[in-house]
Design a protein around this motif. Structure first.
Motif, PDB file in Angstrom:
ATOM      1  N   PRO A 309       0.826  -1.218   0.000  1.00  0.00           N
ATOM      2  CA  PRO A 309       0.000   0.000   0.000  1.00  0.00           C
ATOM      3  C   PRO A 309       0.862   1.271   0.000  1.00  0.00           C
ATOM      4  N   GLY A 472       3.701  -2.167   9.463  1.00  0.00           N
ATOM      5  CA  GLY A 472       2.268  -2.365   9.323  1.00  0.00           C
ATOM      6  C   GLY A 472       1.875  -2.594   7.875  1.00  0.00           C
ATOM      7  N   ALA A 473       2.517  -1.867   6.956  1.00  0.00           N
ATOM      8  CA  ALA A 473       2.243  -2.073   5.532  1.00  0.00           C
ATOM      9  C   ALA A 473       2.655  -3.471   5.106  1.00  0.00           C
ATOM     10  N   LYS A 475       2.583  -6.124   6.843  1.00  0.00           N
ATOM     11  CA  LYS A 475       1.630  -7.110   7.346  1.00  0.00           C
ATOM     12  C   LYS A 475       0.395  -7.249   6.470  1.00  0.00           C
ATOM     13  N   THR A 476       0.169  -6.284   5.584  1.00  0.00           N
ATOM     14  CA  THR A 476      -0.977  -6.383   4.689  1.00  0.00           C
ATOM     15  C   THR A 476      -0.721  -7.355   3.538  1.00  0.00           C
ATOM     16  N   LEU A 477       0.543  -7.724   3.365  1.00  0.00           N
ATOM     17  CA  LEU A 477       0.877  -8.662   2.299  1.00  0.00           C
ATOM     18  C   LEU A 477       0.689 -10.093   2.779  1.00  0.00           C
ATOM     19  N   LYS A 478       0.630 -11.017   1.851  1.00  0.00           N
ATOM     20  CA  LYS A 478       0.438 -12.416   2.205  1.00  0.00           C
ATOM     21  C   LYS A 478       1.647 -12.973   2.931  1.00  0.00           C
TER      22      LYS A 478
END
Length: 487
Positions: A309, A472-473, A475-478
């Motif tokens: 993101p 945090g960004a 953690k949005t990934l697989k």
């Protein structure tokens, strides 16, 4: 009808702007026919238009090559336009029956050259290609399954076991060159910047002579402390060969063999020479990856990272470009880049990490800026190195490895000499605060004549907060990885 047995041959220079160790040149001269040295400025055929700093270097390198050719009775013919069309014009003018060239392996250039060779072959004109830019051609180093390596260490071991150095060659003493051919004037190409001329501080000596001098100086004066000192931007310890290698002003084999010869003679430690050879190997790794994975400059090598993101923050991007982030090591690097057309290798990693992780701005923005501002801008190395920092590349540094620009400055520029040179407005600060001026007491700032927010910006982002935002960004990934300590 043209007698092709007596017709001239074309020597098509590209990024092999040298006379020694040039296999295409040697083969062209060996025909015994007149040789037409040619350079074509093809603005679109190789994919990307050259960046401004690259155009500056090319201007000087072509002038140097022309001088070297004239010293041997020749000259460089300059043409501008689509490469195939310009070759056809010259073939029609001269009756040339062969084109000798050293191959380019970037995807667009490689495909263009193959199309040209196929088209000309159908008309009886042979294109003869060689490898002069890499230690070995892409495709020659594959793993046990016959696939490209994606990890550097096994690639490098296989490269050293596979690649064989060609015999060094020297330029012919003279050329037989047709004298009645039209050539464009390099001044009309506007490669050197004007209105304004922002290149006054650019460094380097483009051309083959400059490349040889840089290699000699490096091996004699810097190589013996290379492994340690190369990370110190406050010291002149790097080879400064990257632009010379990119433009082919010197062979990578000559660089490797010169370093190895110094180790064999005992003038430098073998470990130092090996480290330098490994850096040449990383350049090679990047070139081979791009050849096999042509999407490398446009999208993430590890596909999951395309879902990162990224933030759209034009003000932060502008501050990064201008060297006004409030982090002295980052700002010093970006100012060095703009002023000189180059940047210290350690600092390149720090500024890239800052853009990607502190600012959460897409690595492609940084890659594009480096493409325009680096005189050694190389498509493969640029894309591979930016993806390495972003964690999305082959054998990349993990994304959670977030460089602390203060700690990096304190470790690699401990007396602040590099920062003081490029960020003089804070130059009077004591060493203990030079890499984090916002932590200095007001009295120290006053004594140094520094008003934060006026003379020098406050940090545009807090390191700890930026680090947490970056993780945090991630953690949005697989694929989520374990954070590690800052470096």
């Amino acid at each position: 009808m043209v007698d092709k047995a007596a017709s001239p041959v074309i020597l098509w220079f590209r990024r092999d702007l040298r006379l020694d160790d040039n296999p295409a040149l040697g083969a062209a001269v060996a025909t015994g026919r007149p040789v037409i040295p040619l350079y074509i400025l093809d603005e679109t055929g190789e994919g990307r238009r050259l960046g401004g700093a690259s155009r500056w270097w090319l201007d000087k390198s072509l002038r140097a090559l022309d001088r070297d050719l004239r010293g041997r009775g020749g000259r460089l013919i300059l043409r501008r336009g689509p490469a195939e069309a310009e070759l056809r014009y010259l073939i029609a003018e001269t009756g040339a029956g062969q084109v000798f060239m050293n191959r380019l392996f970037e995807p667009d250039a490689f495909a263009r050259d193959a199309d040209i060779a196929h088209a000309l072959k159908g008309e009886g004109v042979e294109c003869v290609g060689f490898n002069a830019t890499l230690l070995c051609r892409p495709g020659a180093v594959l793993n046990g399954s016959g696939l490209p390596y994606k990890v550097f260490t096994p690639f490098h071991k296989a490269l050293l076991a596979t690649a064989r150095a060609p015999q060094p060659t020297v330029a012919p003493a003279s050329f037989i060159v047709p004298q009645d051919l039209a050539s464009e004037e390099i001044e009309h190409w506007s490669l050197h910047p004007t209105r304004p001329d922002w290149s006054a501080g650019f460094v380097g000596a483009p051309g083959e002579a400059g490349a040889k001098a840089a290699l000699t100086h490096f091996v004699e004066k810097r190589l013996n402390a290379y492994a340690l000192d190369r990370d110190r931007p406050d010291r002149s310890a790097t080879s400064r060969l990257s632009a010379h290698l990119h433009w082919g002003e010197i062979s990578p084999w000559r660089a490797v063999n010169t370093a190895r010869a110094a180790a064999t003679s005992g003038s430098v430690a073998s470990a130092e020479a090996d480290k330098f050879v490994a850096e040449i190997g990383w350049r090679e790794f990047s070139a081979h990856l791009l050849h096999h994975f042509p999407y490398l400059p446009e999208r993430a090598f590890k596909a999951e990272y395309d879902a990162m993101p990224w933030r759209d923050d034009p003000a932060a991007l502008a501050a990064w470009r201008a060297g006004r982030t409030g982090y002295p090591l980052v700002d010093a690097g970006m100012r060095q880049l703009w002023a000189t057309g180059t940047m210290h290798n350690r600092v390149r990693m720090v500024v890239a990490s800052f853009l990607i992780k502190h600012l959460l701005i897409d690595w492609r923005e940084g890659e594009a800026w480096f493409w325009d501002t680096l005189s050694d801008a190389d498509l493969a190395s640029n894309a591979q190195n930016w993806q390495w920092v972003a964690g999305s590349g082959a054998d990349a540094s993990p994304y959670f490895r977030i460089f602390n620009p203060v700690a990096q400055g304190e470790k690699f520029d401990p007396q602040g000499r590099y920062v003081r040179h490029w960020v003089p407005e804070i130059g009077r600060l004591p060493d203990r605060w030079i890499h984090a001026p916002w932590t200095a007491p007001s009295s120290a700032l006053a004594d140094a004549g520094v008003r934060l927010g006026r003379d020098y910006p406050r940090p545009i982002v807090d390191h700890a907060e930026a680090r947490e935002r970056a993780l945090g960004a991630l953690k949005t990934l697989k694929a989520v990885s374990r954070p590690e300590d800052d470096e």
